[in-house]
Every structure is written in C-alpha cells, then in structure tokens.
Design an enzyme around this catalytic site. Structure first.
Site, mmCIF file in Angstrom:
data_model
loop_
_atom_site.group_PDB
_atom_site.id
_atom_site.type_symbol
_atom_site.label_atom_id
_atom_site.label_comp_id
_atom_site.label_asym_id
_atom_site.label_seq_id
_atom_site.Cartn_x
_atom_site.Cartn_y
_atom_site.Cartn_z
ATOM 1 N N GLY A 169 23.287 53.782 6.701
ATOM 2 C CA GLY A 169 21.851 53.887 6.914
ATOM 3 C C GLY A 169 21.567 54.078 8.392
ATOM 4 N N GLY A 170 20.383 53.662 8.804
ATOM 5 C CA GLY A 170 19.983 53.829 10.197
ATOM 6 C C GLY A 170 20.911 53.121 11.163
ATOM 7 N N GLY A 404 32.887 86.059 29.327
ATOM 8 C CA GLY A 404 31.979 84.941 29.581
ATOM 9 C C GLY A 404 32.720 83.628 29.644
ATOM 10 C CB ALA A 405 35.653 82.344 27.798
HETATM 11 C C1 HXC Z 1 21.946 40.687 3.398
HETATM 12 C C2 HXC Z 1 24.042 41.263 2.696
HETATM 13 C C3 HXC Z 1 23.800 42.626 3.017
HETATM 14 C C4 HXC Z 1 22.537 42.954 3.589
HETATM 15 C C5 HXC Z 1 25.789 42.479 2.222
HETATM 16 N N1 HXC Z 1 25.279 41.237 2.179
HETATM 17 N N2 HXC Z 1 24.893 43.342 2.716
HETATM 18 N N3 HXC Z 1 23.130 40.317 2.884
HETATM 19 N N4 HXC Z 1 21.658 41.960 3.769
HETATM 20 N N5 HXC Z 1 22.258 44.197 3.952
HETATM 21 C C6 HXC Z 1 25.954 40.045 1.736
HETATM 22 C C7 HXC Z 1 26.187 40.000 0.239
HETATM 23 O O1 HXC Z 1 25.069 39.445 -0.388
HETATM 24 C C8 HXC Z 1 27.399 39.106 0.148
HETATM 25 O O2 HXC Z 1 26.985 37.774 0.292
HETATM 26 C C9 HXC Z 1 28.185 39.455 1.384
HETATM 27 O O3 HXC Z 1 27.258 40.039 2.295
HETATM 28 C C10 HXC Z 1 29.292 40.443 1.133
HETATM 29 O O4 HXC Z 1 28.769 41.532 0.404
HETATM 30 P P1 HXC Z 1 29.517 42.107 -0.886
HETATM 31 O O5 HXC Z 1 28.577 43.046 -1.535
HETATM 32 O O6 HXC Z 1 30.074 41.022 -1.688
HETATM 33 O O7 HXC Z 1 30.723 42.869 -0.177
HETATM 34 P P2 HXC Z 1 31.394 44.247 -0.550
HETATM 35 O O8 HXC Z 1 31.667 44.303 -2.031
HETATM 36 O O9 HXC Z 1 32.529 44.408 0.401
HETATM 37 O O10 HXC Z 1 30.281 45.351 -0.252
HETATM 38 C C11 HXC Z 1 29.822 45.565 1.058
HETATM 39 C C12 HXC Z 1 28.593 46.489 1.066
HETATM 40 C C13 HXC Z 1 27.519 45.913 0.095
HETATM 41 C C14 HXC Z 1 29.001 47.887 0.602
HETATM 42 C C15 HXC Z 1 28.095 46.590 2.492
HETATM 43 O O11 HXC Z 1 27.342 44.526 0.408
HETATM 44 C C16 HXC Z 1 26.226 46.601 0.190
HETATM 45 O O12 HXC Z 1 26.036 47.688 -0.362
HETATM 46 N N6 HXC Z 1 25.267 45.972 0.879
HETATM 47 C C17 HXC Z 1 23.943 46.475 1.010
HETATM 48 C C18 HXC Z 1 23.938 47.623 1.948
HETATM 49 C C19 HXC Z 1 22.542 48.107 2.222
HETATM 50 O O13 HXC Z 1 21.900 48.674 1.346
HETATM 51 N N7 HXC Z 1 22.039 47.750 3.419
HETATM 52 C C20 HXC Z 1 20.734 48.097 3.826
HETATM 53 C C21 HXC Z 1 20.845 49.544 4.264
HETATM 54 S S1 HXC Z 1 19.411 50.113 4.984
HETATM 55 P P3 HXC Z 1 27.807 36.545 -0.317
HETATM 56 O O14 HXC Z 1 26.968 35.367 -0.034
HETATM 57 O O15 HXC Z 1 27.995 36.847 -1.762
HETATM 58 O O16 HXC Z 1 29.121 36.525 0.449
HETATM 59 C C22 HXC Z 1 19.699 49.824 6.569
HETATM 60 C C23 HXC Z 1 18.606 50.316 7.385
HETATM 61 C C24 HXC Z 1 18.915 50.175 8.818
HETATM 62 O O17 HXC Z 1 20.647 49.289 6.983
HETATM 63 C C25 HXC Z 1 17.855 50.957 9.505
HETATM 64 C C26 HXC Z 1 18.015 50.928 10.957
HETATM 65 C C27 HXC Z 1 17.043 51.874 11.579
#
Ligand code: HXC
Length: 508
Positions: A169-170, A404-405
């Site tokens: 993402g971002g 040119g290079a």
């Molecule tokens: C809060 C999060 C989290 C998040 C993971 N966790 N991502 N908690 N916010 N964004 C937590 C889970 O709940 C879990 O907690 C632990 O971290 C590990 O995650 P798992 O899913 O068990 O691990 P894994 O299977 O390795 O998968 C990792 C992952 C997945 C692919 C990153 O967690 C995932 O898809 N997370 C969400 C990603 C996402 O959509 N993020 C927001 C994107 S938008 P526990 O307590 O069970 O250990 C964004 C915008 C930014 O980032 C913009 C900036 C401009």
C-alpha cells in the site's frame, strides 16, 4: 532505590520480548530475524542506544486499550557502523504485525529529525503489515509525517531502506523516496496493491513474489537496488555500503587506509580491447583493476546491465563509478540504463562523491519501443544529471564514444574536469560503416568498403577530439589507475557552483 532499578530492568526485559515467544518463533520459522536481532547484525557490537522503548499506542477503538505492547512495533535509536554514527528504526513484525500507528510513526520521525539535525544517515528496516487498521486516519497521518521527512532529508543525509518483510500500500512510498532499497529474496515484498486486488481489478493472477518480490524489483521494475538471500547478507551489505557514504552532504567523505599503490600499473589492460570493434569485453575487469583492492559495490547489478553503477575507492576515498558495459546490448544507452545512471549520478553529486566514468558506447538504442516509451525524456535525465553535477568528474573513453551518447557520458562539454581516452578510442558521430552508407548512399560495395576504411583511418581514433582539446590526454590503458588517482588528488579542491535557482526542472 534498588527496587526501582530492578523494576526498570524488568520493564526493559518485557519490552524486548516484543510480541512474545510464540510470535518470535513464527518470525524465525519464516527465516526472518526479529527487529532487535537485525539491529545486532547491522550495528557495531554493543553500540545500539535505544530511544522510546516505552512508547505505547493511544488507540482505544476495537479493544486496543487492552492490548498495549511497549515500543509499539518499532525499535528506534542510534548506533555505529565501523565507528560512524547512524540512526535506525527496525519494525517489529511480532507486535501488531509491525503495523504503523500514530505513535509508531512519531518514533520514526523523532530519529529522522535527530539525524537531520546532527547530519547522520538514516537506515530503516521495514517489516510491516502497513497502516494500523484499528487507528485509521491517524495512521495515514503518521505515514505522511514520515514521507515529509524523507523528502526533507533527501540529499542532506543518506537514507537506506532494507525491506525485510511485507511493505504494501502507501507504505511503499517511504522506502521509495530513500536513496537505496535492499530486499531479501522470498521473505520481502513491495506493492501498491496485492495479488488479490490485482485479480479483482485486472483479472491477472500473480503470486506475491512475482508481483513485488526482491527479484522482480531488482530486475524488472528497478524499484529496489540489490537483492539478498537472507537477512544477514542484506544487513552485512548495508554495513559495506555505508562505508562508502558520507554522514551528510556537509561532512566530507569517509577515508580508509589503503595499501594499494596509487600508481599500480596494469599491463593486462593494454590488451583488454578486443581486435574487432564488435567484440565485447567485460567492463567489470577495468573497474576492478582501477579501484583499490578490486572492491566495487555495485548498485542495481541485475537491472539495465548495459550500464554499470557503483562505488569503489581510490587512495582510500570513495568514488562513484558509471561505465557502459559492452557485454549487454553492446553498451547502448536505453531508457532503463539512462534512468539507472542518472539517479546514481545525482546521488553522487548530492553527497560530493567524485564521479569516474568509463565510456564505451555505440549510441542510444534504436527501436519503436524505445521511442514510444520516451527515450528522449529518459535519456535527457542522464544528460541533465551529468551536466548539473559539480563534483569532480573524470572520464576515460576506452573504445566507442559515438553521437549524442558521446556528449552525454560526462564529456568535456558537460564540464568534465579531466577527459582521457585510450589510444583505442573511437570518437565520432557514428560508426564508420553507418556513416559511409549515408554519405555515399547508392555507391558500389567496393567503394563503400574503401570509404569505410578511409573514414575509420580519419575518425576511428581519439586524436581528432584530442586536437580540439575535447580530450585532455590520450593515455596508456595500463596507467589508468595512476591517471585517475592523480586526477582526483588535483580535483580535491574543486569549487564550482550552478546559478541560483529554487530547484531545477529535470525531465522526470
Ligand atoms: C493491525 C495488523 C496489521 C495491520 C497485521 N496485523 N497487519 N494489525 N494493522 N495493518 C496483525 C495481525 O492481526 C496479527 O496479529 C499479526 O499482525 C500478524 O499478522 P498475520 O496476518 O497473522 O501474519 P501473516 O499471515 O504473516 O500476514 C501478514 C500480512 C497480513 C500479509 C501483512 O497480516 C495482512 O494482510 N495484513 C493487513 C495488511 C493491510 O491491509 N494493511 C493495510 C494496508 S493499507 P496477532 O495478534 O494475531 O499476532 C496501508 C495504507 C498505508 O497500509 C497508506 C500510507 C499512505
């Protein structure tokens, strides 16, 4: 008193546990080190000084008030690499998946602000699930605070990102604005939208690794600079890279004692250029024989192989090296090579690292795809970068410098300080055969052959350019290191400033 000391130790021990044994074991099972283990490899032993160990998030939604882990998913502070100060943050995937909360962002911003104030590099170890979902817009604000600092720090202190887990993402835009990105194969990925979203929107089926893994980003997209087999390799390479970089744009270059004589002669270079102009040779060989102890830290070694970029040292002082590579696409400049080298040249110029350019370039790569994808604008990036650079610039033409290079590759006309050519150099508008076929279009094959030989005798050498002062001296290949070293010594006191402007308008 003793009680409070013990209590502090207990609280520290608790914070060091991060997300706890189970999650640490899961991190290890993926072949990844924890945030703290990574810092131990990156920094000199015992040099890490942590800040904000007890910072907690401030979220009360979704039951978060009951889930508080000291440090809030990122370990921050400072330490040294070979005795030189760096600021670091290391995201802890065992704590809320390393996701970025408002407070997590504030910790990163604090060390970035300090690094800017004192003039020291920032190294970020990224391993994060992205925005802390429970916090929503507070997390987005945190990202933007980091982005703003990335931009202000750009060109002031070196910024290095190691992507060692998810970065999606971002969130990708913070590493994207740093100077260099290292990735770890099979355990890291970067993408703006992941495979599921891609499938929904475009119906393309792609794995995480193919979409945004280390190999994809160091070969195809060039988003990342270097790919490594595991965390340790990446961290040790980061230590090496930092050894070439100044602490800031004001600090002067790091020096290292070198036992390699500045005037080491390399007789083998006298036969590096093959007899036929169409035969390639490996430009790595020349670079290795010119720099101290053959040590060359290559940047983007797996992308746009027709140009080589990287750092070496001469007499113990860092130099940036740019070199056409005849082994790939005959060393032509194309879109990817131009972008790769332009960014490298601008990095060197921003941080006062002298640039040594080795030239063997038959021209820009022809083709519909190149034109339609904007070789004009992208080629201009490299031209612009060399022309605006005020650092010492030494150029050595080994063989072809056509069209040119020739102008682009740090020529005299772009304020090259010392422009050397080997006796094998051919500096001309184009290759002899192409030139003759245009000037003598429609003539017999015999006449074309004769005219080509005539053109070669006249132009396929460095002396026409040397007679005009475009080449400062025609030098023996075996003395290249000595010439470059003496040149760099002379240019140590170089002072050159571009006219005042708010900023330039490089063709982006
Ligand atoms: C809060 C999060 C989290 C998040 C993971 N966790 N991502 N908690 N916010 N964004 C937590 C889970 O709940 C879990 O907690 C632990 O971290 C590990 O995650 P798992 O899913 O068990 O691990 P894994 O299977 O390795 O998968 C990792 C992952 C997945 C692919 C990153 O967690 C995932 O898809 N997370 C969400 C990603 C996402 O959509 N993020 C927001 C994107 S938008 P526990 O307590 O069970 O250990 C964004 C915008 C930014 O980032 C913009 C900036 C401009």
């Amino acid at each position: 008193m003793l009680d409070s000391l013990t209590r502090l130790e207990e609280r520290r021990a608790e914070a060091r546990q991060g997300g706890g044994e189970r999650r640490i074991a899961a991190q290890h099972a993926k072949g990844k080190l924890t945030a703290r283990e990574r810092l131990e490899v990156l920094l000199d032993e015992g040099s890490f000084e942590e800040l904000d160990m007890f910072v907690e998030h401030n979220c009360t939604d979704f039951g978060m008030e009951a889930q508080v882990i000291p440090g809030d998913g990122v370990v921050t502070g400072s330490g040294t690499i070979n005795g030189r100060l760096v600021f670091v943050f290391s995201q802890d995937f065992t704590v809320f998946g390393g996701s970025l909360s408002e407070r997590h962002a504030a910790k990163i911003c604090k060390i970035m602000d300090m690094a800017l104030k004192v003039g020291a590099p920032v190294i970020g170890l990224n391993d994060s699930g992205g925005a802390r979902i429970q916090e929503g817009v507070a997390s987005l604000g945190g990202y933007a605070e980091v982005f703003q600092r990335n931009v202000l720090a750009s060109g002031v202190v070196p910024q290095l990102s190691l992507v060692m887990g998810p970065c999606a993402g971002g969130a990708v835009y913070s590493p994207a604005m740093t100077d260099f990105i290292f990735m770890v194969k099979d355990s890291s990925y970067m993408f703006v939208t992941g495979p599921d979203v891609v499938k929904t929107v475009t119906n393309e089926v792609v794995s995480q690794e193919d979409l945004g893994g280390a190999v994809t980003h160091t070969t195809k997209s060039s988003v990342a600079d270097c790919a490594f087999e595991n965390d340790i390799e990446a961290l040790l390479a980061a230590r090496d890279l930092m050894g070439f970089l100044p602490a800031s744009n004001r600090s002067g270059l790091p020096e290292r004692a070198s036992g390699d004589p500045f005037d080491r002669l390399e007789p083998s270079l006298d036969s590096l250029i093959p007899p036929s102009p169409n035969q390639p040779y490996d430009m790595h060989e020349l670079i290795a024989k010119v720099v101290d102890e053959a040590e060359f830290f290559e940047i983007q070694p797996d992308h746009a192989g027709n140009i080589l970029t990287g750092f070496g040292r001469i007499e113990g002082r860092p130099v940036g090296i740019v070199a056409n590579q005849p082994m790939v696409l005959a060393g032509c400049l194309d879109i990817n090579a131009s972008k790769k080298a332009a960014r490298f040249v601008r990095f060197c110029d921003a941080f006062e690292i002298p640039i040594v350019t080795f030239v063997d370039v038959p021209g820009f790569l022809p083709g519909v795809a190149q034109e339609h994808n904007g070789i004009i604008k992208h080629g201009a990036k490299l031209l612009f970068a060399y022309a605006e650079a005020t650092v010492p610039k030494i150029t050595v033409i080994t063989r072809k410098a056509y069209g040119g290079a020739y102008d682009v590759m740090a020529s005299k006309h772009l304020r090259g300080d010392l422009n050397y050519a080997w006796p094998t150099a051919e500096i001309a508008v184009m290759g002899a055969k192409g030139a003759v076929e245009i000037i003598f279009r429609g003539r017999s094959a015999e006449e074309i052959a004769e005219r080509t030989a005539q053109y070669e005798r006249r132009f396929a050498n460095p002396f026409v350019a040397a007679s005009k002062g475009f080449i400062d001296e025609v030098v023996m290949p075996h003395s290249t290191r000595r010439r470059v070293a003496l040149g760099l010594r002379k240019l140590r006191g170089k002072q050159l400033q571009n006219p005042w402007k708010k900023h330039d308008n490089i063709p982006l």
